[in-house]
Design a protein around this motif. Structure first.
Motif, PDB file in Angstrom:
ATOM      1  N   LEU A  10       0.819  -1.216   0.000  1.00 38.35           N
ATOM      2  CA  LEU A  10       0.000   0.000   0.000  1.00 38.35           C
ATOM      3  C   LEU A  10       0.852   1.264   0.000  1.00 38.35           C
ATOM      4  CD1 LEU A  10      -2.858  -0.890   2.512  1.00 38.35           C
ATOM      5  CD2 LEU A  10      -3.062  -0.561   0.045  1.00 38.35           C
ATOM      6  N   PHE A  11       1.855   1.306   0.868  1.00 46.56           N
ATOM      7  CA  PHE A  11       2.652   2.528   1.012  1.00 46.56           C
ATOM      8  C   PHE A  11       3.511   2.796  -0.219  1.00 46.56           C
ATOM      9  CE2 PHE A  11       6.206   5.103   2.537  1.00 46.56           C
ATOM     10  CZ  PHE A  11       5.510   6.122   3.175  1.00 46.56           C
ATOM     11  N   VAL A  12       4.330   1.832  -0.575  1.00 48.80           N
ATOM     12  CA  VAL A  12       5.217   2.015  -1.733  1.00 48.80           C
ATOM     13  C   VAL A  12       4.407   1.998  -3.027  1.00 48.80           C
ATOM     14  CG1 VAL A  12       7.174   1.050  -3.000  1.00 48.80           C
ATOM     15  CG2 VAL A  12       7.218   1.096  -0.508  1.00 48.80           C
ATOM     16  N   GLY A  13       3.411   1.117  -3.107  1.00 49.61           N
ATOM     17  CA  GLY A  13       2.565   1.070  -4.299  1.00 49.61           C
ATOM     18  C   GLY A  13       1.840   2.377  -4.526  1.00 49.61           C
ATOM     19  N   GLY A  14       1.258   2.921  -3.467  1.00 48.51           N
ATOM     20  CA  GLY A  14       0.573   4.202  -3.589  1.00 48.51           C
ATOM     21  C   GLY A  14       1.493   5.329  -4.012  1.00 48.51           C
ATOM     22  N   HIS A  15       2.713   5.319  -3.446  1.00 47.90           N
ATOM     23  CA  HIS A  15       3.682   6.346  -3.799  1.00 47.90           C
ATOM     24  C   HIS A  15       4.300   6.122  -5.181  1.00 47.90           C
ATOM     25  CE1 HIS A  15       3.504   7.476   0.462  1.00 47.90           C
ATOM     26  NE2 HIS A  15       4.001   8.639   0.067  1.00 47.90           N
ATOM     27  N   SER A  16       3.999   4.997  -5.788  1.00 49.76           N
ATOM     28  CA  SER A  16       4.564   4.693  -7.103  1.00 49.76           C
ATOM     29  C   SER A  16       3.606   4.958  -8.255  1.00 49.76           C
ATOM     30  CB  SER A  16       5.007   3.220  -7.153  1.00 49.76           C
ATOM     31  OG  SER A  16       5.992   2.976  -6.186  1.00 49.76           O
ATOM     32  N   ILE A  17       2.381   5.351  -7.953  1.00 48.10           N
ATOM     33  CA  ILE A  17       1.394   5.575  -9.016  1.00 48.10           C
ATOM     34  C   ILE A  17       1.891   6.602 -10.019  1.00 48.10           C
ATOM     35  CG2 ILE A  17      -0.914   6.485  -9.529  1.00 48.10           C
ATOM     36  CD1 ILE A  17      -1.870   5.067  -6.972  1.00 48.10           C
ATOM     37  N   ASN A  18       2.435   7.699  -9.523  1.00 46.43           N
ATOM     38  CA  ASN A  18       2.913   8.740 -10.445  1.00 46.43           C
ATOM     39  C   ASN A  18       4.146   8.286 -11.227  1.00 46.43           C
ATOM     40  OD1 ASN A  18       2.529  11.306 -11.613  1.00 46.43           O
ATOM     41  ND2 ASN A  18       4.170  12.132 -10.350  1.00 46.43           N
ATOM     42  N   LEU A  19       4.882   7.322 -10.684  1.00 46.64           N
ATOM     43  CA  LEU A  19       6.055   6.798 -11.399  1.00 46.64           C
ATOM     44  C   LEU A  19       5.636   5.883 -12.545  1.00 46.64           C
ATOM     45  CD1 LEU A  19       8.475   5.795  -8.506  1.00 46.64           C
ATOM     46  CD2 LEU A  19       8.761   7.696 -10.109  1.00 46.64           C
ATOM     47  N   PHE A  20       4.742   4.936 -12.238  1.00 45.60           N
ATOM     48  CA  PHE A  20       4.415   3.889 -13.183  1.00 45.60           C
ATOM     49  C   PHE A  20       3.113   4.113 -13.955  1.00 45.60           C
ATOM     50  CE2 PHE A  20       7.089   1.765  -9.970  1.00 45.60           C
ATOM     51  CZ  PHE A  20       8.114   1.360 -10.803  1.00 45.60           C
ATOM     52  N   ALA A  21       2.240   4.938 -13.395  1.00 48.68           N
ATOM     53  CA  ALA A  21       0.946   5.154 -14.049  1.00 48.68           C
ATOM     54  C   ALA A  21       0.521   6.623 -13.964  1.00 48.68           C
ATOM     55  CB  ALA A  21      -0.106   4.255 -13.419  1.00 48.68           C
ATOM     56  N   PRO A  22       1.341   7.530 -14.512  1.00 44.79           N
ATOM     57  CA  PRO A  22       0.987   8.949 -14.413  1.00 44.79           C
ATOM     58  C   PRO A  22      -0.319   9.281 -15.136  1.00 44.79           C
ATOM     59  CG  PRO A  22       2.859   8.657 -15.889  1.00 44.79           C
ATOM     60  CD  PRO A  22       2.594   7.324 -15.236  1.00 44.79           C
ATOM     61  N   ASN A  23      -0.624   8.567 -16.207  1.00 36.39           N
ATOM     62  CA  ASN A  23      -1.876   8.822 -16.918  1.00 36.39           C
ATOM     63  C   ASN A  23      -3.084   8.439 -16.068  1.00 36.39           C
ATOM     64  OD1 ASN A  23      -0.449   9.767 -19.109  1.00 36.39           O
ATOM     65  ND2 ASN A  23      -0.458   7.787 -20.158  1.00 36.39           N
ATOM     66  N   TYR A  24      -2.964   7.338 -15.317  1.00 37.30           N
ATOM     67  CA  TYR A  24      -4.035   6.941 -14.403  1.00 37.30           C
ATOM     68  C   TYR A  24      -4.227   8.008 -13.329  1.00 37.30           C
ATOM     69  CZ  TYR A  24      -6.419   4.583 -10.588  1.00 37.30           C
ATOM     70  OH  TYR A  24      -7.287   4.267  -9.570  1.00 37.30           O
ATOM     71  N   ARG A  25      -3.112   8.489 -12.759  1.00 39.86           N
ATOM     72  CA  ARG A  25      -3.187   9.532 -11.739  1.00 39.86           C
ATOM     73  C   ARG A  25      -3.876  10.769 -12.293  1.00 39.86           C
ATOM     74  NH1 ARG A  25      -1.330  14.311 -10.745  1.00 39.86           N
ATOM     75  NH2 ARG A  25      -0.932  15.014  -8.626  1.00 39.86           N
ATOM     76  N   ASN A  26      -3.472  11.202 -13.483  1.00 40.08           N
ATOM     77  CA  ASN A  26      -4.067  12.391 -14.092  1.00 40.08           C
ATOM     78  C   ASN A  26      -5.558  12.189 -14.374  1.00 40.08           C
ATOM     79  OD1 ASN A  26      -1.547  13.565 -13.987  1.00 40.08           O
ATOM     80  ND2 ASN A  26      -1.044  13.087 -16.115  1.00 40.08           N
ATOM     81  N   VAL A 102      20.625  17.629  -8.553  1.00 41.26           N
ATOM     82  CA  VAL A 102      20.244  16.214  -8.539  1.00 41.26           C
ATOM     83  C   VAL A 102      18.863  15.998  -9.150  1.00 41.26           C
ATOM     84  CG1 VAL A 102      19.751  14.268  -6.995  1.00 41.26           C
ATOM     85  CG2 VAL A 102      21.719  15.724  -6.567  1.00 41.26           C
ATOM     86  N   GLY A 103      17.967  16.948  -8.935  1.00 43.07           N
ATOM     87  CA  GLY A 103      16.616  16.816  -9.475  1.00 43.07           C
ATOM     88  C   GLY A 103      15.661  16.114  -8.530  1.00 43.07           C
ATOM     89  N   HIS A 104      16.059  14.998  -8.006  1.00 42.27           N
ATOM     90  CA  HIS A 104      15.186  14.205  -7.135  1.00 42.27           C
ATOM     91  C   HIS A 104      15.983  13.673  -5.945  1.00 42.27           C
ATOM     92  CE1 HIS A 104      11.921  14.401 -10.038  1.00 42.27           C
ATOM     93  NE2 HIS A 104      12.891  14.323 -10.937  1.00 42.27           N
ATOM     94  N   PRO A 105      16.409  14.577  -5.067  1.00 42.16           N
ATOM     95  CA  PRO A 105      17.255  14.142  -3.948  1.00 42.16           C
ATOM     96  C   PRO A 105      16.559  13.205  -2.966  1.00 42.16           C
ATOM     97  CG  PRO A 105      16.683  16.467  -3.719  1.00 42.16           C
ATOM     98  CD  PRO A 105      16.211  16.028  -5.079  1.00 42.16           C
ATOM     99  N   MET A 106      15.225  13.235  -2.909  1.00 39.58           N
ATOM    100  CA  MET A 106      14.543  12.343  -1.967  1.00 39.58           C
ATOM    101  C   MET A 106      14.826  10.882  -2.300  1.00 39.58           C
ATOM    102  SD  MET A 106      10.562  11.912  -0.852  1.00 39.58           S
ATOM    103  CE  MET A 106      10.512  13.451   0.038  1.00 39.58           C
ATOM    104  N   ILE A 139      14.671   2.731  -8.621  1.00 44.75           N
ATOM    105  CA  ILE A 139      13.757   2.818  -9.760  1.00 44.75           C
ATOM    106  C   ILE A 139      13.134   4.209  -9.855  1.00 44.75           C
ATOM    107  CG2 ILE A 139      11.564   1.959 -10.692  1.00 44.75           C
ATOM    108  CD1 ILE A 139      12.368  -0.812  -9.535  1.00 44.75           C
ATOM    109  N   GLY A 140      12.705   4.740  -8.715  1.00 46.30           N
ATOM    110  CA  GLY A 140      12.083   6.070  -8.707  1.00 46.30           C
ATOM    111  C   GLY A 140      13.016   7.147  -9.206  1.00 46.30           C
ATOM    112  N   PHE A 141      14.278   7.082  -8.804  1.00 45.46           N
ATOM    113  CA  PHE A 141      15.254   8.064  -9.252  1.00 45.46           C
ATOM    114  C   PHE A 141      15.458   7.970 -10.764  1.00 45.46           C
ATOM    115  CE2 PHE A 141      19.651   9.603  -9.878  1.00 45.46           C
ATOM    116  CZ  PHE A 141      19.498  10.891  -9.380  1.00 45.46           C
ATOM    117  N   ALA A 142      15.619   6.736 -11.255  1.00 44.09           N
ATOM    118  CA  ALA A 142      15.858   6.543 -12.693  1.00 44.09           C
ATOM    119  C   ALA A 142      14.665   7.025 -13.527  1.00 44.09           C
ATOM    120  CB  ALA A 142      16.146   5.070 -12.977  1.00 44.09           C
TER     121      ALA A 142
END
Length: 193
Positions: A10-26, A102-106, A139-142
């Motif tokens: 739930l936690f990582v999956g939810g935070h990954s929606i914009n990474l893997f499915a930005p069209n779904y999020r939009n 860096v662009g995405h230091p988190m 993966i998120g950084f890449a």
């Protein structure tokens, strides 16, 4: 272990929606509106975090040990988390040099934090928890860097005061966490014996 895995999903999956499915999020933002979407997203993230914490606590009480790390690895992990804190706060304070470069230091901070905890902990539950975060950070950084390049994303540097603010806040937060909060919340003093 089931709660830990469900929480991670739930936690990582939810935070990954914009990474893997930005069209779904939009599409969901367009359908629900930004604030309701953020509400649903927050509920999923909080539920995941709660399950993750409970599941990790349960797994710690009945661990499966893969290795026994020496005590000095805690001290090394504490030192590695120092730049992780700096990177984490750099992601939250706009216009600092690290964020611009860096662009995405988190994601880099998450990778360092996870790696530090893998070397200092030897349980299967540790490897699962921190391993998932390490892989997610990589993966998120890449993906984020690739997306920035494709969109030609530019970040504006807003001067040395942003750098100083980032450094002061992150060093203070690291100090409070390393010397006090970690022991209080997790039960382990990273810089203790």
């Amino acid at each position: 272990m089931t709660l830990l895995l469900a929480g991670l999903l739930l936690f990582v999956g939810g935070h990954s929606i914009n990474l893997f499915a930005p069209n779904y999020r939009n599409a969901m933002v367009a359908k629900l509106g930004l604030l309701p979407w953020k509400g649903v997203y927050s509920i999923v993230a909080i539920a995941g975090f709660i399950l993750l914490v409970i599941g990790y606590g349960e797994a710690r009480s009945n661990p499966v040990w893969l290795w026994q790390p020496p005590i000095w690895t805690r001290h090394l992990a504490a030192l590695i988390t120092l730049p992780a804190f700096i990177l984490l706060f750099a992601s939250q304070i706009p216009g600092n040099r690290l964020q611009v470069k860096v662009g995405h230091p988190m994601y880099l901070g998450i990778k360092l934090w996870a790696f530090a905890h893998i070397i200092a902990n030897g349980g299967l539950h540790d490897l699962i928890l921190f391993g998932v975060f390490l892989i997610w950070g990589i993966i998120g950084f890449a993906i984020s860097r690739r997306r920035d390049k494709k969109l030609n994303t530019q970040r504006e540097y807003k001067g040395p005061m942003r750098d100083a603010l980032t450094l002061v806040i992150s060093l203070g937060a690291w100090g409070v966490f390393a010397f006090w909060l970690h022991a209080m919340l997790i039960g382990i003093a990273p810089l203790g014996a």
